[in-house]
Every structure is written in structure tokens, then in C-alpha cells.
Design a protein around this motif. Structure first.
Motif, PDB file in Angstrom:
ATOM      1  N   LYS A  14       0.864  -1.183   0.000  1.00 27.17           N
ATOM      2  CA  LYS A  14       0.000   0.000   0.000  1.00 27.17           C
ATOM      3  C   LYS A  14       0.896   1.228   0.000  1.00 27.17           C
ATOM      4  O   LYS A  14       1.944   1.234   0.637  1.00 27.17           O
ATOM      5  N   GLN A  15       0.464   2.241  -0.720  1.00 27.49           N
ATOM      6  CA  GLN A  15       1.199   3.492  -0.806  1.00 27.49           C
ATOM      7  C   GLN A  15       0.213   4.628  -0.609  1.00 27.49           C
ATOM      8  O   GLN A  15      -0.882   4.606  -1.160  1.00 27.49           O
ATOM      9  N   THR A  22      -5.083   5.935  -0.237  1.00 26.98           N
ATOM     10  CA  THR A  22      -4.232   4.755  -0.227  1.00 26.98           C
ATOM     11  C   THR A  22      -4.426   3.985  -1.522  1.00 26.98           C
ATOM     12  O   THR A  22      -5.553   3.710  -1.924  1.00 26.98           O
TER      13      THR A  22
END
Length: 105
Positions: A14-15, A22
Motif C-alpha cells: 500500500k502506498q 491509499t
């Protein structure tokens, strides 16, 4: 996960985007850190085990592979749900698609 536990080399990641949203993806990291990257775009049924297996196959060939989750975790959509998700994007020009996806994430 992908091919039954130990065979899987990738991971869900996840970024956080600059606007705070997200974004998730599946990343299969090659042995060589400077390997080229292949970006996979999943089919209409989402980021499922089939796409993850493809990422692992690409990783085994010496590439990094990242499969971005365009449907925010929804997998195995039925036809009606597919049209609700994809119908909003299909009429768009290529340069319009990614900003539209970002707005709806």
C-alpha cells in the motif's frame, strides 16, 4: 496466496498518495534490485490470484512485477457490477482515464 504459500515471493503493498488516498498493488520483487519493472493491469474481475501468478512468472524471468489494484480490493465481480465499475471509465480517452481513477479511489 498466489501458488499456495511458500511459492509466493510477492507481497501486497500500500502506498499513500499525495492527497492522502491509499493505493494498493501486488509487488513481486526480482532478485536483482536494478531489474526492469513490468506493470500489470488486471482484467475486469480485479486483482486476483491469476494476476498475482502472472506477476510471479514475470519475477521468475528476472523482472520486477507490479500489479496495481484498480478496483480497490473488489475481486470476482459479476457482469452487472462490472458495468457499474468499468462503464464509468470505458468511454474516456486514454489521457482522461488515470485522473478519473484517482478521483474515485
Amino acid at each position: 496466496d498466489v501458488a499456495g504459500g511458500e511459492a509466493a515471493k510477492g507481497a501486497s503493498i500500500k502506498q499513500t498518495a499525495a492527497d492522502g488516498r491509499t493505493v494498493s498493488a501486488y509487488f513481486a520483487e526480482a532478485v536483482k534490485k536494478d531489474a526492469p519493472v513490468v506493470i500489470l493491469i488486471h482484467e475486469w474481475w480485479g486483482l486476483n490470484d491469476n494476476i498475482k501468478t502472472m506477476a510471479e512468472d514475470i519475477r521468475a524471468k528476472g523482472f520486477h512485477a507490479i500489479a496495481i489494484d484498480l478496483f480497490n480490493g473488489s475481486v470476482d465481480l459479476y457482469d452487472v457490477e462490472y458495468h457499474e465499475y468499468a462503464g464509468a471509465y470505458l468511454p474516456l480517452e486514454r489521457h482522461e482515464l488515470f485522473p478519473r481513477l484517482a478521483q474515485n479511489a
